[in-house]
Write a protein that holds these residues in place. Structure first.
Motif, short mmCIF file in Angstrom:
data_model
loop_
_atom_site.label_atom_id
_atom_site.label_comp_id
_atom_site.label_asym_id
_atom_site.label_seq_id
_atom_site.Cartn_x
_atom_site.Cartn_y
_atom_site.Cartn_z
N PHE A 42 34.66 26.59 49.52
CA PHE A 42 33.44 26.53 48.71
C PHE A 42 32.87 25.12 48.62
O PHE A 42 33.61 24.14 48.65
N CYS A 92 39.16 33.98 54.72
CA CYS A 92 39.30 33.09 53.59
C CYS A 92 37.97 32.39 53.39
O CYS A 92 37.06 32.54 54.20
N MET A 93 37.85 31.68 52.31
CA MET A 93 36.56 31.06 52.03
C MET A 93 36.77 29.66 51.48
O MET A 93 37.68 29.41 50.69
N ARG A 151 40.58 40.77 52.59
CA ARG A 151 40.36 39.44 52.00
C ARG A 151 41.67 38.65 51.98
O ARG A 151 41.67 37.43 52.10
N ARG A 152 42.77 39.34 51.78
CA ARG A 152 44.05 38.64 51.71
C ARG A 152 44.55 38.19 53.07
O ARG A 152 45.13 37.12 53.19
N PHE A 171 47.70 29.76 46.89
CA PHE A 171 47.11 30.77 46.00
C PHE A 171 46.97 32.14 46.68
O PHE A 171 47.35 33.16 46.12
N ALA A 182 36.06 24.70 44.03
CA ALA A 182 36.58 25.86 43.29
C ALA A 182 38.10 25.93 43.31
O ALA A 182 38.69 26.97 43.55
N LEU A 183 38.75 24.79 43.05
CA LEU A 183 40.21 24.79 42.94
C LEU A 183 40.59 25.17 41.52
O LEU A 183 39.83 24.94 40.58
N MET A 184 41.77 25.77 41.36
CA MET A 184 42.22 26.17 40.04
C MET A 184 42.76 24.94 39.30
O MET A 184 43.77 24.36 39.72
N GLN A 190 44.55 40.70 38.54
CA GLN A 190 45.04 39.38 38.93
C GLN A 190 44.07 38.29 38.52
O GLN A 190 44.48 37.21 38.10
N LEU A 239 35.22 29.90 40.06
CA LEU A 239 36.67 30.08 40.16
C LEU A 239 37.00 31.56 40.30
O LEU A 239 37.90 31.95 41.02
N ARG A 290 44.06 25.74 51.34
CA ARG A 290 44.19 27.05 50.70
C ARG A 290 43.77 28.15 51.66
O ARG A 290 44.37 29.23 51.69
N GLY A 291 42.72 27.85 52.46
CA GLY A 291 42.29 28.82 53.46
C GLY A 291 43.27 28.91 54.61
O GLY A 291 43.64 30.01 55.03
N GLU A 304 50.26 33.81 46.93
CA GLU A 304 50.71 34.29 45.62
C GLU A 304 50.05 35.63 45.30
O GLU A 304 50.70 36.59 44.89
N VAL A 305 48.74 35.66 45.54
CA VAL A 305 47.97 36.86 45.24
C VAL A 305 48.49 38.06 46.03
O VAL A 305 48.58 39.17 45.51
N SER A 306 48.87 37.82 47.29
CA SER A 306 49.31 38.96 48.10
C SER A 306 50.80 39.23 47.92
O SER A 306 51.38 40.01 48.66
#
Ligand SMILES: Nc1ncnc2c1ncn2[C@@H]1O[C@H](COP(=O)(O)OP(=O)(O)OP(=O)(O)O)[C@@H](O)[C@H]1O
Ligand SMILES: [Mg+2]
Lengths: 283, 402
Positions: free
Chosen positions: B115, B112-113, B107-108, B132, B119-121, A200, A187, B180-181, B135-137
């Motif tokens: 898996f 993207c990747m 990366r933003r 996601f 690997a989901l939250m 973050q 994760l 997500r990607g 949100e990060v960016s």
């Protein structure tokens, strides 16, 4: 008999050393220690006077609603009965003071403990070095704390809260560290791959996912602080410890008894509610 | 073919795991392999001198056995793993030497990747997961939800936006991973065995999904796989990895026609069709069988084999259970030694092994290639079903490969 095992001849004056250390601390750093007292004092006085100022009915309603929302009907009813009983036994004001002491202590445990736990989770060296300290804090008998605390912070409720903070902080540090370390590396990899900064990753992934574990730590911290807060009556702290020790001193079993019952009821209510807060984080 | 535009260029990329990785370089120069380097230094070669280009808009598949360095390679492209040395140029800029802030920006926005383990939250809804990257960016909530929703609809999960990942099946979870990607609208998608954890039916479905998405928007996809069928299905070009090295890069046809070495050949032989065919499917019954009974002697057996212009005979009992193999030579030897009335079993060849008709061809291969005679195939009751010669085996492969 070899001389080395002659305990009368070879003697380590550790007690003297400790006295000297504490004396030295008191002699040179008392102002600094008094400064630590200051925020604790403000927090405690604030919460205490607020809780004692609020009419009991408001507090009862709040407790019941809070318990209902997070833990369900049964715990809500149990909380209502417990606090009513405490009131009818004539210990309402003492209970509010104890609650204020527990809240103040726990606030400081959270503010200091969670960051320390986070640091520990990111540095093996730091984690290893605080471990013996935490072990000591947790295993030293509660009474032993009291002497140096009195010397450094004098007596009273604030000193009692400080002793409580020291005693009840280890679980939240430990479990924050553990919770964050348990977050699946994949994760974290995913978070990084989408451009998270280290901060973050911490705030969006690690801390939220560690939340149930951190909450379990909080629950333990609250329980430990409840037990210490009562002992703190020995050094002049107020609250539910007072009737217990008065009862002990004058052999009034009844007085000590109602003090004890109030503490147990309060502990059970706090335990149920914080436990369900932890469940909530689990999703 | 029209002009191809290389969007990613990898040059002499190395990853060596362990402290002081420089120690490995002199050994590598001496031509020592992964095992030797590990023995002498304790260092593990993850990727060794990889150089290749990925063209804009193509699906580039990296294939190889477990441990060949595929995951390490793809993680050096977005620097989840720091390269030990070498360069990764993305649109001309060297990712390997870029400062962290710039890398995070890339990366933003550009990469993207997806898996293998999804690997989901787990603490976020499907929609929050899909959004996601946004949100990060620091995109606004509104933009996040719009674009996240659009990506979810692209993969057919619009209705599940407010579920949590664990409420979905594996295939659906990986669609969320894909969404997500897609939501960040990347130039390059890195997919590390993205479909390997799914069962075969769902896997093909996801491959089709990917191809469909490619039809809509031509993205550059770098896809890791250890499955040849998958690689052939979705790959415009394939890179074959072995022991950290890239041994061949080319279109599936090129690699199939001109495998660079035995490893590549074996890989292609090893997966298809040997994986889908069973020994029973290609066993031929055209070989000489000799039923062992009183009237059958060494000479009649020899006669039969000679007449059929074969070299070997398969001896069965009356219920057609397999007993052994005789050859012209072995029969002659026994006859010449003067024991003409001896039993057929005296002439049986040594080291004869049978293959079950239910065995995968892949598993049967070693038996077939190891002995000069066609290998007998039997059923559960040891009843002879035919035999597989090398010739039959190769023609089967050839037919499938075309
Ligand atoms: N963090 C690490 N430390 C040490 N060695 C590593 C590390 N990660 C990978 N390796 C080694 O590098 C080599 C390549 O590993 P990698 O994970 O890239 O292989 P792979 O082709 O992705 O295999 P798989 O199909 O099993 O995923 C292996 O020998 C592995 O043991
Ligand atoms: Mg891998």
């Amino acid at each position: 008999m070899p001389d080395i095992l002659n305990f009368d001849k070879f003697f380590l004056p550790v007690d003297t050393w400790i006295s000297a250390l504490v004396d030295w601390l008191v002699g040179n750093f008392r102002p600094q220690f008094q400064m630590i007292k200051w925020p604790v004092d403000i927090t405690l006085t604030g919460i205490d006077s607020f809780l004692n100022w609020l009419p009991p009915i408001i507090i009862l309603i709040f407790i019941v609603l809070f318990a209902w929302k997070f833990s369900g009907k049964a715990v809500a009813i149990f909380s209502l009965i417990s606090f009513l009983l405490i009131g009818y036994m004539g210990l309402w004001s003492e209970t509010m003071t104890t609650l204020a002491m527990v809240f103040s202590a726990v606030i400081f445990c959270i503010v200091v403990g969670i960051p320390l736990g986070i640091i520990a989770s990111r540095s093996d060296g730091f984690a290893a070095s605080i471990r013996p300290v935490l072990d000591t804090m947790q295993t030293t008998p509660a009474f032993v704390y009291l002497v140096p605390v009195v010397m450094l912070f004098s007596i009273g409720t604030v000193a009692g809260v400080i002793a409580t903070i020291v005693f009840s902080m280890p679980p939240i540090i430990r479990l924050t560290n553990l919770g964050i370390r348990q977050v699946h590396p994949e994760l974290i990899e995913a978070a990084l791959a989408f451009g998270c900064t280290p901060k973050q990753v911490l705030l969006k992934v690690q801390v939220p996912l560690a939340m149930p574990t951190i909450m379990a730590g909080l629950n333990q911290t609250i329980m430990l602080s409840l037990s210490m807060v009562v002992i703190a009556a020995l050094i002049g702290a107020g609250g539910l410890g007072v009737p217990v020790f008065q009862g002990l001193n004058s052999l009034q079993v009844g007085l000590a008894g109602i003090g004890g019952i109030s503490i147990v009821l309060m502990a059970m209510v706090l335990d149920r509610i914080t436990q369900s807060l932890g469940e909530l984080g689990k999703r | 073919m029209d002009e191809k535009n290389a969007i990613v260029q990898v040059k002499n990329l190395y990853k060596i795991f362990g402290p002081n990785p420089e120690r490995a370089f002199s050994l590598i120069e001496q031509g020592k392999g992964k095992a030797e380097v590990f023995e002498e230094t304790g260092l593990t070669i993850g990727v060794k001198d990889a150089s290749f280009e990925v063209y804009e808009g193509e699906v580039f598949v990296v294939m190889g056995l477990s441990g060949s360095g595929k995951s390490t390679l793809v993680r050096m492209l977005n620097r989840l793993i720091e390269p030990t040395s070498g360069h990764v140029f993305l649109e001309g800029k060297d990712i390997a030497e870029m400062p962290m802030e710039e890398l995070i920006q890339i990366r933003r926005d550009k990469m993207c990747m997806v898996f293998q383990s999804f690997a989901l939250m787990p603490h976020m809804t499907v929609l929050q997961n899909a959004a996601f990257g946004l949100e990060v960016s620091g995109k606004s909530v509104k933009e996040r939800e719009e674009r996240g929703m659009k990506a979810l609809e692209q993969v057919g999960l619009g209705a599940n936006a407010h579920n949590y990942p664990k409420e979905l099946s594996g295939g659906m979870q990986q669609r969320v991973g894909l969404a997500r990607g897609l939501a960040v609208d990347p130039t390059i998608m890195l997919m590390d065995e993205a479909f390997s954890a799914l069962d075969p039916l769902i896997r093909t479905e996801m491959q089709d999904e990917l191809l469909k998405l490619q039809e809509q928007t031509q993205r550059t996809v770098i896809f890791i796989s250890h499955d040849l069928d998958e690689a052939m299905r979705i790959g415009d070009r394939i890179a074959m990895m072995e022991g950290g090295r890239i041994v061949q890069v080319g279109t599936p046809e090129e690699i199939l026609k001109n495998p660079a070495d035995e490893y590549v050949k074996a890989f292609f032989r090893g997966v298809d069709p040997t994986n889908v065919l069973y020994a029973g499917d290609i066993a031929s019954d055209k070989f000489v069988t000799i039923v062992d009974h009183k009237g059958e002697g060494l000479r009649t057996a020899l006669e039969k084999i000679n007449r059929a212009e074969r070299d070997y005979g398969y001896v069965l009992d009356r219920r057609h259970r397999f007993k052994g193999i005789v050859s012209i030579d072995s029969l002659k030897q026994v006859i010449d030694s003067g024991t003409e009335d001896a039993k057929l079993s005296k002439a049986f060849l040594d080291k004869v092994q049978t293959v079950k008709s239910s065995a995968h061809l892949q598993d049967a291969l070693p038996f077939i290639s190891d002995v000069p005679w066609p290998v007998p195939v039997v059923d559960e009751d040891n009843v002879y079903k035919g035999a597989i010669s090398k010739n039959i085996f190769l023609t089967t492969l050839h037919r499938k490969a075309e």
